[in-house]
Design an enzyme around this catalytic site. Structure first.
Site, PDB file in Angstrom:
ATOM      1  N   HIS A  24       0.813  -1.219   0.000  1.00 14.11           N
ATOM      2  CA  HIS A  24       0.000   0.000   0.000  1.00 14.11           C
ATOM      3  C   HIS A  24       0.846   1.268   0.000  1.00 14.11           C
ATOM      4  O   HIS A  24       0.371   2.343   0.345  1.00 14.11           O
ATOM      5  CB  HIS A  24      -0.962  -0.017   1.199  1.00 14.11           C
ATOM      6  CG  HIS A  24      -1.980  -1.112   1.128  1.00 14.11           C
ATOM      7  ND1 HIS A  24      -2.611  -1.635   2.225  1.00 14.11           N
ATOM      8  CD2 HIS A  24      -2.460  -1.804   0.067  1.00 14.11           C
ATOM      9  CE1 HIS A  24      -3.455  -2.606   1.837  1.00 14.11           C
ATOM     10  NE2 HIS A  24      -3.367  -2.726   0.546  1.00 14.11           N
ATOM     11  N   CYS A  70       7.055  21.695 -11.690  1.00 14.95           N
ATOM     12  CA  CYS A  70       6.170  21.864 -12.860  1.00 14.95           C
ATOM     13  C   CYS A  70       4.766  22.333 -12.487  1.00 14.95           C
ATOM     14  O   CYS A  70       3.923  22.511 -13.354  1.00 14.95           O
ATOM     15  CB  CYS A  70       6.087  20.546 -13.646  1.00 14.95           C
ATOM     16  SG  CYS A  70       5.014  19.311 -12.896  1.00 14.95           S
TER      17      CYS A  70
HETATM   18 ZN    ZN Z   1       6.100  18.040 -11.288  1.00 13.07          ZN
END
Ligand code: ZN
Length: 261
Positions: free
Chosen positions: A127, A163
Protein backbone atom coordinates in the site's frame (compact mmCIF):
# COMPACT_ATOMS: atom_id res chain seq x y z
CA UNK A 1 5.72 -13.30 32.96
CA UNK A 2 4.71 -15.04 29.76
CA UNK A 3 1.77 -17.38 30.16
CA UNK A 4 2.37 -21.07 29.53
CA UNK A 5 0.08 -21.23 26.50
CA UNK A 6 1.91 -18.46 24.74
CA UNK A 7 5.22 -20.03 25.66
CA UNK A 8 4.34 -23.42 24.15
CA UNK A 9 2.71 -21.95 21.03
CA UNK A 10 5.72 -19.71 20.53
CA UNK A 11 7.93 -22.77 20.83
CA UNK A 12 6.05 -24.43 17.96
CA UNK A 13 6.51 -21.33 15.81
CA UNK A 14 10.21 -21.23 16.70
CA UNK A 15 10.56 -24.83 15.43
CA UNK A 16 8.75 -23.95 12.20
CA UNK A 17 11.10 -20.97 11.70
CA UNK A 18 14.19 -23.10 12.25
CA UNK A 19 12.91 -25.69 9.75
CA UNK A 20 12.02 -23.05 7.19
CA UNK A 21 14.19 -22.18 4.20
CA UNK A 22 12.01 -19.37 2.85
CA UNK A 23 10.08 -17.41 5.42
CA UNK A 24 7.61 -14.75 4.37
CA UNK A 25 6.24 -12.49 7.11
CA UNK A 26 2.98 -10.74 6.26
CA UNK A 27 2.08 -7.73 8.41
CA UNK A 28 -0.96 -5.50 8.84
CA UNK A 29 -2.13 -2.64 11.02
CA UNK A 30 -2.13 -4.80 14.17
CA UNK A 31 1.66 -4.89 14.28
CA UNK A 32 1.86 -1.09 14.47
CA UNK A 33 -0.86 -0.33 17.01
CA UNK A 34 1.71 -0.98 19.75
CA UNK A 35 3.80 1.77 18.18
CA UNK A 36 0.90 4.16 18.66
CA UNK A 37 -0.29 4.08 15.05
CA UNK A 38 -4.03 3.62 15.07
CA UNK A 39 -5.72 1.02 12.96
CA UNK A 40 -7.67 3.12 10.47
CA UNK A 41 -10.53 0.69 10.45
CA UNK A 42 -11.07 0.52 14.18
CA UNK A 43 -13.56 2.70 16.08
CA UNK A 44 -12.14 5.94 17.42
CA UNK A 45 -9.80 6.06 14.46
CA UNK A 46 -9.57 8.82 11.94
CA UNK A 47 -12.78 7.81 10.19
CA UNK A 48 -14.79 9.18 13.10
CA UNK A 49 -13.60 12.61 12.03
CA UNK A 50 -13.17 12.17 8.30
CA UNK A 51 -15.44 10.61 5.74
CA UNK A 52 -13.66 7.68 4.05
CA UNK A 53 -15.64 8.47 0.89
CA UNK A 54 -13.57 11.66 0.61
CA UNK A 55 -10.40 9.61 0.53
CA UNK A 56 -10.71 7.84 -2.78
CA UNK A 57 -8.18 8.33 -5.54
CA UNK A 58 -10.99 9.56 -7.76
CA UNK A 59 -11.90 12.38 -5.38
CA UNK A 60 -8.26 13.22 -4.80
CA UNK A 61 -7.73 13.75 -8.53
CA UNK A 62 -11.04 15.34 -9.44
CA UNK A 63 -12.39 17.19 -6.42
CA UNK A 64 -10.22 19.98 -5.03
CA UNK A 65 -12.27 20.26 -1.83
CA UNK A 66 -11.74 16.56 -1.11
CA UNK A 67 -8.07 16.97 -2.02
CA UNK A 68 -7.77 19.82 0.49
CA UNK A 69 -9.31 17.63 3.22
CA UNK A 70 -6.99 14.76 2.37
CA UNK A 71 -3.93 17.00 2.63
CA UNK A 72 -5.23 18.29 5.96
CA UNK A 73 -5.22 14.73 7.27
CA UNK A 74 -1.84 13.89 5.71
CA UNK A 75 -0.42 17.08 7.24
CA UNK A 76 -1.63 16.12 10.68
CA UNK A 77 0.50 13.06 10.33
CA UNK A 78 -1.40 10.10 9.00
CA UNK A 79 1.99 8.68 9.73
CA UNK A 80 3.55 10.03 12.85
CA UNK A 81 7.23 10.71 12.18
CA UNK A 82 7.94 10.03 15.83
CA UNK A 83 6.48 6.50 15.86
CA UNK A 84 9.11 3.92 16.78
CA UNK A 85 9.28 0.23 15.90
CA UNK A 86 8.04 -2.06 18.69
CA UNK A 87 9.14 -5.51 19.86
CA UNK A 88 7.41 -7.21 16.93
CA UNK A 89 9.25 -5.10 14.33
CA UNK A 90 12.51 -5.72 16.18
CA UNK A 91 11.89 -9.48 16.26
CA UNK A 92 11.39 -9.51 12.48
CA UNK A 93 14.60 -7.51 12.07
CA UNK A 94 16.35 -10.12 14.26
CA UNK A 95 15.09 -12.87 11.92
CA UNK A 96 16.64 -10.94 9.04
CA UNK A 97 19.95 -10.67 10.91
CA UNK A 98 19.88 -14.42 11.59
CA UNK A 99 19.39 -14.95 7.86
CA UNK A 100 15.99 -16.52 8.51
CA UNK A 101 13.88 -13.96 6.62
CA UNK A 102 13.16 -14.02 2.90
CA UNK A 103 10.94 -10.93 2.98
CA UNK A 104 8.26 -8.94 4.75
CA UNK A 105 5.12 -8.19 2.76
CA UNK A 106 3.27 -5.39 4.52
CA UNK A 107 -0.06 -3.61 4.24
CA UNK A 108 1.35 -0.79 6.34
CA UNK A 109 2.61 2.55 5.07
CA UNK A 110 4.42 3.52 8.26
CA UNK A 111 8.01 2.58 7.37
CA UNK A 112 8.52 0.88 10.74
CA UNK A 113 10.03 -2.33 9.32
CA UNK A 114 12.78 -0.28 7.67
CA UNK A 115 13.14 1.89 10.76
CA UNK A 116 13.70 -1.31 12.76
CA UNK A 117 16.52 -2.25 10.40
CA UNK A 118 15.04 -4.55 7.75
CA UNK A 119 16.65 -3.48 4.45
CA UNK A 120 14.42 -1.83 1.84
CA UNK A 121 14.80 -4.67 -0.64
CA UNK A 122 13.29 -7.13 1.85
CA UNK A 123 10.20 -5.01 2.54
CA UNK A 124 7.42 -5.24 -0.04
CA UNK A 125 4.93 -2.45 0.60
CA UNK A 126 1.58 -3.32 -0.94
CA UNK A 127 0.00 0.00 0.00
CA UNK A 128 2.96 2.31 -0.49
CA UNK A 129 4.88 4.36 2.04
CA UNK A 130 4.26 7.75 3.64
CA UNK A 131 7.94 8.73 3.41
CA UNK A 132 7.49 10.28 -0.02
CA UNK A 133 5.12 12.31 -2.13
CA UNK A 134 5.39 12.43 -5.91
CA UNK A 135 4.30 14.74 -8.68
CA UNK A 136 1.71 13.00 -10.83
CA UNK A 137 2.95 14.95 -13.89
CA UNK A 138 6.77 14.99 -13.83
CA UNK A 139 7.20 12.20 -11.20
CA UNK A 140 9.59 14.30 -9.09
CA UNK A 141 9.70 12.88 -5.55
CA UNK A 142 9.68 14.92 -2.37
CA UNK A 143 10.46 13.70 1.16
CA UNK A 144 7.14 13.79 2.95
CA UNK A 145 8.56 15.87 5.80
CA UNK A 146 9.24 18.67 3.31
CA UNK A 147 5.62 18.66 2.16
CA UNK A 148 4.43 18.49 5.76
CA UNK A 149 6.43 21.62 6.54
CA UNK A 150 4.83 23.43 3.61
CA UNK A 151 1.39 22.43 4.91
CA UNK A 152 2.32 23.73 8.33
CA UNK A 153 3.24 27.06 6.79
CA UNK A 154 -0.22 27.41 5.35
CA UNK A 155 -0.26 25.73 1.96
CA UNK A 156 -3.52 23.83 1.69
CA UNK A 157 -2.91 21.87 -1.49
CA UNK A 158 0.82 21.63 -2.17
CA UNK A 159 1.90 21.56 -5.81
CA UNK A 160 5.08 20.43 -7.53
CA UNK A 161 7.79 23.10 -7.31
CA UNK A 162 9.22 21.86 -10.58
CA UNK A 163 6.17 21.86 -12.86
CA UNK A 164 3.16 22.95 -10.80
CA UNK A 165 1.65 19.48 -11.17
CA UNK A 166 -0.45 17.67 -8.61
CA UNK A 167 1.40 16.07 -5.69
CA UNK A 168 0.21 12.85 -4.09
CA UNK A 169 1.65 10.88 -1.18
CA UNK A 170 3.20 7.59 -2.35
CA UNK A 171 0.45 5.57 -0.73
CA UNK A 172 -2.32 3.53 -2.29
CA UNK A 173 -5.61 5.32 -1.75
CA UNK A 174 -9.07 3.79 -1.63
CA UNK A 175 -10.08 2.76 -5.12
CA UNK A 176 -6.51 2.90 -6.38
CA UNK A 177 -4.69 -0.04 -7.95
CA UNK A 178 -1.92 -1.61 -5.95
CA UNK A 179 1.54 -1.16 -7.48
CA UNK A 180 1.64 -4.04 -9.98
CA UNK A 181 5.35 -4.76 -9.62
CA UNK A 182 5.17 -5.05 -5.83
CA UNK A 183 2.06 -7.20 -5.97
CA UNK A 184 3.63 -9.56 -8.52
CA UNK A 185 6.88 -9.82 -6.60
CA UNK A 186 4.96 -10.50 -3.36
CA UNK A 187 2.93 -13.22 -5.05
CA UNK A 188 6.09 -14.78 -6.48
CA UNK A 189 7.75 -14.81 -3.05
CA UNK A 190 4.58 -16.21 -1.46
CA UNK A 191 4.45 -19.10 -3.91
CA UNK A 192 8.14 -19.83 -3.26
CA UNK A 193 7.83 -19.61 0.52
CA UNK A 194 7.62 -22.62 2.83
CA UNK A 195 6.41 -20.71 5.89
CA UNK A 196 4.14 -17.67 6.11
CA UNK A 197 3.74 -15.84 9.42
CA UNK A 198 0.88 -13.36 9.52
CA UNK A 199 1.34 -10.68 12.17
CA UNK A 200 -1.46 -8.25 12.98
CA UNK A 201 -3.67 -8.61 9.95
CA UNK A 202 -7.31 -9.64 9.89
CA UNK A 203 -6.80 -10.80 6.27
CA UNK A 204 -9.91 -9.10 4.97
CA UNK A 205 -8.40 -6.40 2.74
CA UNK A 206 -7.94 -7.60 -0.84
CA UNK A 207 -5.90 -8.09 -2.90
CA UNK A 208 -3.32 -7.90 -0.07
CA UNK A 209 -4.85 -10.88 1.74
CA UNK A 210 -4.24 -13.04 -1.32
CA UNK A 211 -0.54 -13.19 -0.44
CA UNK A 212 -0.87 -15.58 2.55
CA UNK A 213 -3.48 -17.52 0.52
CA UNK A 214 -0.97 -18.00 -2.32
CA UNK A 215 1.60 -19.20 0.19
CA UNK A 216 -0.77 -21.79 1.69
CA UNK A 217 -1.99 -22.97 -1.72
CA UNK A 218 1.63 -23.59 -2.68
CA UNK A 219 2.22 -25.74 0.36
CA UNK A 220 3.66 -23.25 2.85
CA UNK A 221 2.79 -23.66 6.50
CA UNK A 222 0.79 -20.83 8.01
CA UNK A 223 1.12 -19.12 11.39
CA UNK A 224 -1.35 -16.41 12.39
CA UNK A 225 -0.68 -13.96 15.21
CA UNK A 226 -3.62 -11.61 15.54
CA UNK A 227 -5.91 -10.40 18.32
CA UNK A 228 -9.11 -11.18 16.44
CA UNK A 229 -10.37 -13.93 14.12
CA UNK A 230 -9.34 -14.12 10.49
CA UNK A 231 -10.93 -16.01 7.59
CA UNK A 232 -7.81 -18.21 7.39
CA UNK A 233 -7.69 -19.32 11.06
CA UNK A 234 -8.67 -22.89 10.11
CA UNK A 235 -5.71 -23.18 7.79
CA UNK A 236 -3.17 -22.12 10.38
CA UNK A 237 -0.68 -24.62 11.73
CA UNK A 238 -0.34 -22.38 14.78
CA UNK A 239 -2.87 -19.70 15.73
CA UNK A 240 -2.01 -17.18 18.44
CA UNK A 241 -4.61 -14.63 19.54
CA UNK A 242 -2.29 -12.28 21.39
CA UNK A 243 -0.52 -8.98 20.96
CA UNK A 244 2.14 -8.87 18.28
CA UNK A 245 4.96 -7.44 20.38
CA UNK A 246 5.06 -9.89 23.27
CA UNK A 247 4.32 -12.83 20.97
CA UNK A 248 7.07 -12.11 18.45
CA UNK A 249 9.53 -11.33 21.25
CA UNK A 250 8.80 -14.70 22.86
CA UNK A 251 9.13 -16.52 19.53
CA UNK A 252 12.52 -14.88 18.93
CA UNK A 253 13.68 -15.66 22.45
CA UNK A 254 12.99 -19.33 21.77
CA UNK A 255 14.50 -19.27 18.27
CA UNK A 256 17.71 -17.88 19.76
CA UNK A 257 17.71 -20.45 22.56
CA UNK A 258 17.25 -23.31 20.11
CA UNK A 259 19.97 -21.99 17.81
CA UNK A 260 22.39 -21.93 20.74
CA UNK A 261 21.00 -25.37 21.57
ZN1 ZN B 1 6.10 18.04 -11.29
Amino acid sequence: MIDRDLESLAGKVADLILDSKRLLVFTGAGISTESGISDFRSPGGIWDRFDPDDFTINKFINDSEARRKQWQLFGEGLLSESAEPNAAHIAIKDLHEMDKLDCVVTQNIDNLHQKAGVPDDKVLELHGNMRWASCLKCRRRYPFGEIQARLKFGEEIPECLNCGGMLKPDIVMFGEQLPVGVLEESARRAVASDLCIVVGSTLVVYPAALIPAYAVQSGAKLVIINLSDTPMDNEAEVLINARAGETMAEILRQVKLKVKG
